[in-house]
Write a protein that holds these residues in place. Sequence first.
Motif, short mmCIF file in Angstrom:
data_model
loop_
_atom_site.label_atom_id
_atom_site.label_comp_id
_atom_site.label_asym_id
_atom_site.label_seq_id
_atom_site.Cartn_x
_atom_site.Cartn_y
_atom_site.Cartn_z
N PRO A 169 21.11 55.99 2.16
CA PRO A 169 22.10 55.91 3.23
C PRO A 169 23.19 54.87 3.01
CG PRO A 169 19.90 56.13 4.15
CD PRO A 169 19.74 55.91 2.66
N GLU A 170 22.86 53.75 2.36
CA GLU A 170 23.86 52.71 2.11
C GLU A 170 25.02 53.24 1.27
OE1 GLU A 170 20.48 52.12 1.25
OE2 GLU A 170 20.12 51.28 3.25
N ASN A 171 24.74 54.24 0.44
CA ASN A 171 25.76 54.85 -0.42
C ASN A 171 26.18 56.24 0.06
OD1 ASN A 171 25.97 52.70 -2.26
ND2 ASN A 171 24.12 53.39 -3.31
N GLU A 172 25.93 56.52 1.33
CA GLU A 172 26.28 57.82 1.94
C GLU A 172 25.71 58.99 1.15
OE1 GLU A 172 30.58 57.54 2.12
OE2 GLU A 172 30.44 56.82 4.19
N HIS A 173 24.45 58.91 0.79
CA HIS A 173 23.77 59.97 0.04
C HIS A 173 22.50 60.36 0.81
CE1 HIS A 173 22.60 62.35 -3.45
NE2 HIS A 173 21.38 61.90 -3.23
N TYR A 174 22.53 61.54 1.40
CA TYR A 174 21.40 62.06 2.18
C TYR A 174 20.97 63.37 1.54
CZ TYR A 174 23.05 58.68 5.59
OH TYR A 174 23.44 57.52 6.23
N MET A 175 19.72 63.43 1.15
CA MET A 175 19.20 64.59 0.41
C MET A 175 18.33 65.43 1.33
SD MET A 175 19.56 65.78 -2.55
CE MET A 175 18.99 67.38 -3.09
N PHE A 176 18.51 66.75 1.24
CA PHE A 176 17.74 67.71 2.03
C PHE A 176 17.19 68.78 1.10
CE2 PHE A 176 20.94 65.83 4.69
CZ PHE A 176 20.25 65.52 5.86
N ALA A 177 16.00 69.24 1.40
CA ALA A 177 15.40 70.37 0.68
C ALA A 177 15.29 71.53 1.66
CB ALA A 177 14.02 70.01 0.14
N TYR A 178 15.36 72.74 1.13
CA TYR A 178 15.15 73.90 1.98
C TYR A 178 14.35 74.95 1.22
CZ TYR A 178 19.40 75.43 -0.48
OH TYR A 178 20.34 75.73 -1.44
N ARG A 179 13.48 75.63 1.97
CA ARG A 179 12.65 76.71 1.41
C ARG A 179 13.13 78.01 2.04
NH1 ARG A 179 7.75 77.19 -0.84
NH2 ARG A 179 7.26 75.01 -0.41
N ILE A 180 13.42 78.96 1.19
CA ILE A 180 13.89 80.26 1.66
C ILE A 180 12.91 81.35 1.24
CG2 ILE A 180 15.70 82.02 1.44
CD1 ILE A 180 17.73 79.87 1.48
N SER A 181 12.59 82.22 2.19
CA SER A 181 11.80 83.42 1.93
C SER A 181 12.70 84.63 2.12
CB SER A 181 10.62 83.54 2.90
OG SER A 181 9.69 82.51 2.69
N ILE A 182 12.72 85.50 1.13
CA ILE A 182 13.50 86.74 1.18
C ILE A 182 12.48 87.88 1.17
CG2 ILE A 182 15.24 88.14 0.02
CD1 ILE A 182 16.06 85.49 -1.46
N GLU A 183 12.43 88.63 2.26
CA GLU A 183 11.43 89.69 2.40
C GLU A 183 12.14 91.03 2.51
OE1 GLU A 183 7.56 90.89 5.17
OE2 GLU A 183 8.79 89.16 5.69
N ASN A 184 11.76 91.96 1.64
CA ASN A 184 12.37 93.29 1.65
C ASN A 184 11.59 94.19 2.60
OD1 ASN A 184 13.61 95.71 1.19
ND2 ASN A 184 13.07 95.84 -0.99
N LEU A 185 12.15 94.39 3.80
CA LEU A 185 11.54 95.25 4.81
C LEU A 185 12.07 96.68 4.73
CD1 LEU A 185 11.74 92.78 7.84
CD2 LEU A 185 9.79 93.19 6.31
N SER A 186 13.01 96.92 3.81
CA SER A 186 13.61 98.26 3.69
C SER A 186 12.70 99.16 2.86
CB SER A 186 14.99 98.16 3.02
OG SER A 186 14.87 97.99 1.62
N GLY A 187 13.09 100.40 2.76
CA GLY A 187 12.36 101.36 1.94
C GLY A 187 12.90 101.48 0.53
N TYR A 188 13.79 100.55 0.13
CA TYR A 188 14.46 100.62 -1.16
C TYR A 188 14.22 99.36 -1.98
CZ TYR A 188 17.02 103.96 1.71
OH TYR A 188 17.35 104.98 2.55
N THR A 189 14.23 99.50 -3.29
CA THR A 189 14.20 98.35 -4.18
C THR A 189 15.58 97.71 -4.17
OG1 THR A 189 12.52 99.40 -5.55
CG2 THR A 189 13.77 97.59 -6.55
#
Length: 128
Positions: free
Chosen positions: A24-44
């Motif tokens: 924070p002293e150097n204005e650097h804030y790190m965030f992580a994110y987890r993404i799930s991509i789920e294919n609910l369609s009938g197609y590849t």
Amino acid sequence: MTTQTTSGVKISVESTYQAEYSNPENEHYMFAYRISIENLSGYTVQLLRRHWNIFDSIGMNKQVDGEGVVGEQPVLEPGEVHQYVSGCNLKSDMGFMEGYYEMVREMDNSIFHVHIPRFNLMASYRLN
């Protein structure tokens, strides 16, 4: 967790503040994110590209475009899920991200966009 479905593809996102990688002293804030991509369609489908809008509470906005996600262009059969973890740094302790994935249906090579819902990037001490 934030979730949205577009054209039969469900996107779920969860973010966390990474205090151990922030300065924070150097204005650097790190965030992580987890993404799930789920294919609910009938197609590849295959994820080709990503587009991010990143908003920092100090008024900075940036856009990021690129091929795939974390070096991959995953192919998802109907019912399959692809998960990945990535990160983002801000100059403040609050912001948000949103965007879309450019995907292709393998059946007819049609290109479509899947919305990535807005999710907050917030330092955990802000929640108290």
